[in-house]
Design a protein around this motif. Structure first.
Motif, mmCIF file in Angstrom:
data_model
loop_
_atom_site.group_PDB
_atom_site.id
_atom_site.type_symbol
_atom_site.label_atom_id
_atom_site.label_comp_id
_atom_site.label_asym_id
_atom_site.label_seq_id
_atom_site.Cartn_x
_atom_site.Cartn_y
_atom_site.Cartn_z
ATOM 1 N N ARG A 149 27.655 45.998 44.032
ATOM 2 C CA ARG A 149 26.665 44.970 44.407
ATOM 3 C C ARG A 149 27.013 43.623 43.784
ATOM 4 O O ARG A 149 26.520 42.578 44.210
ATOM 5 C CB ARG A 149 25.266 45.402 43.982
ATOM 6 C CG ARG A 149 24.744 46.548 44.828
ATOM 7 C CD ARG A 149 23.492 47.155 44.253
ATOM 8 N NE ARG A 149 22.965 48.210 45.113
ATOM 9 C CZ ARG A 149 23.463 49.438 45.210
ATOM 10 N NH1 ARG A 149 24.532 49.768 44.494
ATOM 11 N NH2 ARG A 149 22.928 50.335 46.007
ATOM 12 N N GLU A 150 27.830 43.637 42.740
ATOM 13 C CA GLU A 150 28.272 42.372 42.133
ATOM 14 C C GLU A 150 29.690 42.544 41.599
ATOM 15 O O GLU A 150 30.123 43.659 41.292
ATOM 16 C CB GLU A 150 27.315 41.955 41.004
ATOM 17 C CG GLU A 150 27.031 43.059 40.038
ATOM 18 C CD GLU A 150 26.120 42.648 38.904
ATOM 19 O OE1 GLU A 150 25.755 41.464 38.822
ATOM 20 O OE2 GLU A 150 25.805 43.522 38.080
ATOM 21 N N MET A 151 30.394 41.442 41.524
ATOM 22 C CA MET A 151 31.777 41.466 41.038
ATOM 23 C C MET A 151 32.022 40.197 40.244
ATOM 24 O O MET A 151 31.942 39.117 40.832
ATOM 25 C CB MET A 151 32.732 41.581 42.240
ATOM 26 C CG MET A 151 34.161 41.816 41.855
ATOM 27 S SD MET A 151 34.463 43.277 40.851
ATOM 28 C CE MET A 151 34.020 44.633 41.955
ATOM 29 N N PRO A 152 32.319 40.278 38.921
ATOM 30 C CA PRO A 152 32.386 41.533 38.179
ATOM 31 C C PRO A 152 30.995 42.083 37.877
ATOM 32 O O PRO A 152 30.023 41.341 37.846
ATOM 33 C CB PRO A 152 33.100 41.126 36.877
ATOM 34 C CG PRO A 152 32.821 39.681 36.713
ATOM 35 C CD PRO A 152 32.697 39.117 38.100
ATOM 36 N N SER A 153 30.970 43.385 37.645
ATOM 37 C CA SER A 153 29.754 44.073 37.223
ATOM 38 C C SER A 153 29.932 44.430 35.742
ATOM 39 O O SER A 153 31.001 44.187 35.170
ATOM 40 C CB SER A 153 29.606 45.356 38.031
ATOM 41 O OG SER A 153 30.746 46.170 37.803
ATOM 42 N N ALA A 154 28.924 45.055 35.162
ATOM 43 C CA ALA A 154 29.063 45.462 33.757
ATOM 44 C C ALA A 154 30.276 46.377 33.593
ATOM 45 O O ALA A 154 31.021 46.289 32.615
ATOM 46 C CB ALA A 154 27.787 46.174 33.310
ATOM 47 N N GLU A 155 30.504 47.252 34.611
ATOM 48 C CA GLU A 155 31.618 48.218 34.477
ATOM 49 C C GLU A 155 32.983 47.572 34.695
ATOM 50 O O GLU A 155 33.977 48.031 34.139
ATOM 51 C CB GLU A 155 31.456 49.360 35.493
ATOM 52 C CG GLU A 155 30.312 50.289 35.167
ATOM 53 C CD GLU A 155 29.341 50.360 36.337
ATOM 54 O OE1 GLU A 155 29.111 49.299 36.978
ATOM 55 O OE2 GLU A 155 28.817 51.449 36.584
#
Ligand code: CDT
Length: 311
Positions: A71-77
Motif C-alpha cells: 500500500r506504500e513504498m517504502p513501507s516499514a518492512e
C-alpha cells in the motif's frame, strides 16, 4: 570515450508463502552489501520480489489476496532496503504488487520502481503485458492469474535520465514483445531493467517447457541488439511452492552478447561493468532510427490488435 556503470543482477531464489517481507528484505540486504563490496552502482531485483508468486493460486478471499500487495513504498518492512541502498550509494530496481487508490477507486498493478543512488524514487512502471488468464482454470497444474489480479499498466514505457545514463523498465512477459523495447528505444534508452518470474511449465503449451531458457535468451538478446541498449534481466527462480521457475538472470550488451549470467536457481549476484557508450555505434549506424525507420509503413502495428490472415 567510456561511460561505465557497474550493474548487479540480484537474482532471488524461491520465496515460499510462509516467508515474510522481513525475511526477503534481509536476503536483499545480503545481496546489496555484496554488491557494494564489488563497486556496483545499481542492482536489479526481480518482479514481485517481496512475496511468493501468488498469481499461481486462485484466491477467492479478497482480504487474503490483498496481503500480497504493497500500500506504500517504502513501507516499514521495505525501508531498511532503501536506507541501506542510500548508505551504500547503490541505485536499484524493485518489482512489487502495488495497491493504490486513484479517483476514489482501488487499483492493483504489477509495478517496478527505479531508485537512484541518493535514495530517490525516480521512475515507476506498471506492467502492460499481463500473461495468463482471468478465471479459475482447475485443469492447470497451477494458475497464472495475472489478468485477474492486476490491471493493465497505465504509464506506458518511459525513460529516465539518471545514474549517468538513460534508463527504462519493463516487467517479465513484456520482455517477449518487441514493442516494449522499441518504445524505450525511441526515447534513447541505454539500459533496460527487467524483473521476471517464469514458471518452466506453461500448462497450455507444455511442448515449450524445454525451450524456456532459450526463449528467455532469444528475446532479451534481440531486444538489446535491435535497440542498441544494455539489458539487465533478473529472475526470481527455483522451486517456489512446488512450482519451478527458471533462473538465467543475464546482463546483455548492445552487441546482443550475454556478458554475465547466473549459474544457480538461488540468491545470486551477477556483476558486469557496462559501458553506456557501447550503445553509440548501434544507435548511430545500423539502428539509426531517424535515418532508417519508416513509421508510415508500420501503421498496422497500432491500428490492428489480432492477426487477420488473407481470405
Ligand atoms: N510473470 C510473467 O509474466 N511470467 C510469464 C509467464 C508466461 S506463461 C503464462 C513470462 O512471460 O515469463
Amino acid at each position: 570515450m567510456t561511460r561505465i556503470i557497474t550493474m548487479g543482477a540480484a537474482q532471488l531464489g524461491p520465496i515460499q508463502r510462509a516467508h515474510s517481507r522481513k525475511d526477503v528484505v534481509e536476503r536483499m540486504l545480503i545481496l546489496l552489501r555484496d554488491a557494494a563490496r564489488h563497486g556496483v552502482d545499481c542492482v536489479v531485483f526481480p518482479e514481485l520480489a517481496l512475496t511468493t508468486f501468488f498469481p499461481r493460486w486462485y484466491i477467492e478471499d479478497q482480504a487474503e489476496l490483498d496481503c500480497f500487495y504493497e500500500r506504500e513504498m517504502p513501507s516499514a518492512e521495505t525501508k531498511p532496503l532503501f536506507d541501506e541502498a542510500k548508505r551504500l550509494k547503490i541505485g536499484f530496481y524493485l518489482g512489487y504488487a502495488e495497491m493504490t487508490i486513484e479517483d476514489g477507486k482501488t487499483r492493483r498493478f504489477n509495478t517496478a520502481i527505479l531508485v537512484d543512488r541518493e535514495g530517490n524514487i525516480v521512475g515507476k512502471y506498471r506492467k502492460i503485458h499481463l500473461p495468463g488468464h482471468k478465471e479459475h482454470e482447475p485443469w492447470r497444474a497451477f494458475q497464472h492469474l495475472e489478468k485477474r489480479y492486476f490491471e493493465v499498466g497505465n504509464l506506458s514505457w518511459k525513460t529516465w535520465r539518471t545514474m549517468g545514463g538513460v534508463f527504462g523498465m519493463a516487467i517479465c512477459n513484456d520482455r517477449r514483445w518487441p514493442e516494449t523495447y522499441r518504445i524505450m528505444g525511441l526515447q534513447g534508452v541505454e539500459m533496460v531493467l527487467i524483473g521476471y518470474n517464469t514458471p518452466r511449465h506453461n500448462p497450455p503449451s507444455p511442448e515449450h517447457d524445454r525451450l524456456s531458457e532459450f526463449h528467455n535468451q532469444l528475446v532479451i538478446q534481440s531486444g538489446a541488439y535491435q535497440n542498441g541498449t544494455w539489458v539487465v534481466s533478473v529472475a526470481k527462480c527455483g522451486v517456489e511452492e512446488g512450482c519451478e521457475m527458471i533462473g538465467n538472470s543475464s546482463i546483455v550488451a548492445p552487441t546482443g552478447e550475454v556478458i554475465g549470467q547466473a549459474l544457480t536457481q538461488d540468491d545470486e549476484l551477477v556483476i558486469a561493468r557496462c559501458d553506456l557508450d557501447l550503445t553509440r555505434s548501434f544507435k548511430d549506424w545500423v539502428f539509426n532510427f531517424e535515418r532508417h525507420r519508416e513509421p508510415d509503413q508500420y501503421r498496422m502495428i497500432v491500428e490492428r490488435k489480432g492477426a487477420i490472415p488473407p481470405a
